[in-house]
Design an enzyme around this catalytic site. Structure first.
Site, short mmCIF file in Angstrom:
data_model
loop_
_atom_site.label_atom_id
_atom_site.label_comp_id
_atom_site.label_asym_id
_atom_site.label_seq_id
_atom_site.Cartn_x
_atom_site.Cartn_y
_atom_site.Cartn_z
N HIS B 97 0.86 -1.19 0.00
CA HIS B 97 0.00 0.00 0.00
C HIS B 97 0.89 1.24 0.00
O HIS B 97 1.43 1.61 1.05
CB HIS B 97 -0.90 0.02 1.24
CG HIS B 97 -1.95 -1.04 1.25
ND1 HIS B 97 -3.04 -0.99 0.41
CD2 HIS B 97 -2.08 -2.18 1.98
CE1 HIS B 97 -3.81 -2.06 0.64
NE2 HIS B 97 -3.25 -2.80 1.57
N HIS B 107 -0.59 -6.52 -5.34
CA HIS B 107 -0.63 -7.79 -4.61
C HIS B 107 0.00 -8.87 -5.48
O HIS B 107 -0.20 -8.86 -6.71
CB HIS B 107 -2.09 -8.16 -4.32
CG HIS B 107 -2.31 -9.61 -4.01
ND1 HIS B 107 -2.92 -10.47 -4.91
CD2 HIS B 107 -1.97 -10.35 -2.93
CE1 HIS B 107 -2.97 -11.68 -4.37
NE2 HIS B 107 -2.41 -11.64 -3.18
N ASN B 109 1.29 -13.25 -5.31
CA ASN B 109 1.30 -14.50 -4.54
C ASN B 109 1.79 -15.62 -5.45
O ASN B 109 1.40 -15.69 -6.61
CB ASN B 109 -0.13 -14.79 -4.03
CG ASN B 109 -0.28 -16.17 -3.41
OD1 ASN B 109 -1.04 -16.99 -3.91
ND2 ASN B 109 0.45 -16.45 -2.37
N GLY B 263 -4.83 -19.93 11.14
CA GLY B 263 -3.56 -19.37 10.66
C GLY B 263 -3.11 -18.22 11.54
O GLY B 263 -3.83 -17.79 12.45
N ARG B 264 -1.93 -17.69 11.25
CA ARG B 264 -1.42 -16.58 12.06
C ARG B 264 -2.12 -15.28 11.62
O ARG B 264 -1.83 -14.74 10.56
CB ARG B 264 0.09 -16.46 11.91
CG ARG B 264 0.70 -15.37 12.80
CD ARG B 264 2.22 -15.36 12.72
NE ARG B 264 2.80 -14.40 13.66
CZ ARG B 264 3.19 -13.16 13.32
NH1 ARG B 264 3.07 -12.74 12.08
NH2 ARG B 264 3.69 -12.36 14.23
#
Lengths: 303, 303
Positions: B97, B107, B109, B263-264
């Site tokens: 951002h 983004h 991945n 998940g974390r």
């Protein structure tokens, strides 16, 4: 619930929206609620009222009455005998985000559902109510929370000994952020599928809850609205509002059902806080005012 | 995918995280990424790297490698023959951002899944890859978007004529806010379940995509980072970031699966924008710079 009874409920709900808006306007010096009246493609519509003021950074009070050909899966999961039935639903839903971080955010909702035949429905007047209200402080004061819960308890008392206890526990369970292991705030009341009582008793209960919201919230607003606050208090409020966003978009069934079923997006998302900040791995300093909040994010008996 | 091959992928992914962080740090004058290394209760763990700087208001680049007893429902829905299988998964995921509203948010991945036996799995080396990258401008420049898509197309070209076209379309479809009738931004690439090629070809493709991200994004950052902007530009950026929040919390499968499966949380939600505002029923003024964006929120052929 016959047509006449349903109309009585609608009439109450519209009046409730009016009276809540009036009560909030009294302490907001220069601003009035603005209304958007809207209609829905499937029939019905609503009146969305919003205010951005000095005391209330963002307040939204929505009335809606929607019709549908087919009960949503979320409504028939526990009522398979109603699959395929048409329905009409109405409710008042509100979220108030105050400017002063010492005033908690509050949410209230009362709603009614009624089937309108079709599917497996033999009796086309199946109905149920739902609702409640809950409080989300940033800097909690025990006396405020006790007042909030006492008002909730008093409103429930005429309807049975266990009513407050049961719906208070349901609220703690519902407004829970599993991924944070935190409640959204300090709770209040939540109930759904209310149809075990007569129509008359249920409708009286809904009115008791709807009417209790202002009595529960306004004294807290008045008590805290002139408390001086710093940039640090405001920053923490904005950070914690992120949890409100997380809850509403990840877990809240009303929000998700609304968004996924073609509801009016702006009316659904008026619950979002006006200004929010997200900070990676923020932890309040040990012994700080901010850290104190985290002791309040688990269920507790308040009255 | 045998152990050695899986290790090769892990090694590539860690190196990719390093190289992306290094590339971003070059144009961020005074700040470096901070790392949190973490372990997961089920085995595995990760390295979450975040930076809050001048150019990058909030940047998060995460590497994770997690193990599980049982493939999640989201992974077996399309692969019922793998139900009950253990798995390991690894990936690099990042969201940037920027501060300047003329730089788009980006983004990227890349991820790998491999089964580790159990359930109905006869061959314990079932595997697939997924990934992509997508761009979310606030004030779009056609030349930036063309560069982004051209870089994506060039990266795909060696792998087949239809690859860019297919994964570009998938990206438009995936990053779509149904309740807004808007794409999240101007797209890029998205793919999942990639296992129709050999391991070697698939792994090469992943590397091509992972490596292309910096080539696609950094030139845009450099070109726009010194463009002067006003409070109004910043306000619109904060408002539009609300859509990023809505997409990630309501629709993004990775986010929802992560949150719901333990998940974390902080690593998953590092994708959230640092400062966000929500405004009821905001509409850009007719003919304004802000209104222009809305023409870009539907799929378009860019190259």
């Amino acid at each position: 619930m016959n047509d006449k009874q349903f109309q009585q409920v609608l009439s109450y709900l519209k009046g409730l929206q009016d009276s809540i808006c009036n009560s909030l306007e009294i302490i907001e010096p220069d601003k009035k609620f603005k209304q958007d009246a809207w209609t829905h493609a499937n029939g019905g519509g609503g009146r969305t009222r919003t205010l951005r003021g000095k005391v209330f950074e963002s307040a939204g009070v929505n009335f809606s009455h929607v019709l549908g050909d087919k009960l949503p899966g979320s409504a028939t999961a526990k009522r398979p005998e109603l699959t395929g039935s048409g329905f009409e639903a109405s409710g008042v839903s509100l979220v108030i985000h105050p400017n002063n971080p010492f005033i908690p955010t509050s949410h209230a909702n009362v709603r009614v559902f009624r089937t309108t035949g079709g599917g497996n429905v033999n009796d086309d007047n199946k109905w149920w109510f739902g609702g409640g209200f809950d409080l989300t402080p940033y800097y909690p004061f025990d006396e405020d929370i006790v007042h909030w819960h006492q008002t909730a308890k008093d409103a429930c008392a005429p309807f049975g000994k266990e009513v407050y206890k049961k719906f208070k526990a349901w609220c703690d369970e519902y407004f829970y952020l599993k991924h944070r292991k935190e409640t959204r705030g300090v709770g209040g009341l939540f109930f759904d599928d209310l149809n075990q009582w007569s129509f008359e008793k249920s409708f009286e209960f809904i009115q008791a809850i709807g009417n209790a919201y202002v009595a529960a919230y306004l004294p807290i607003v008045k008590k805290r609205m002139d408390t001086p606050f710093t940039e640090q208090h405001k920053a923490f409020q904005k950070y914690r509002r992120g949890r409100y966003v997380e809850f509403n978009l990840v877990y809240d069934r009303g929000t998700l059902f609304g968004l996924q079923s073609g509801g009016r997006t702006e009316s659904i998302l008026m619950s979002m806080p006006p200004e929010v900040s997200f900070r990676y791995n923020y932890q309040p300093e040990s012994g700080s005012e901010e850290e104190k909040l985290y002791d309040y994010l688990a269920p507790r008996d308040w009255v």
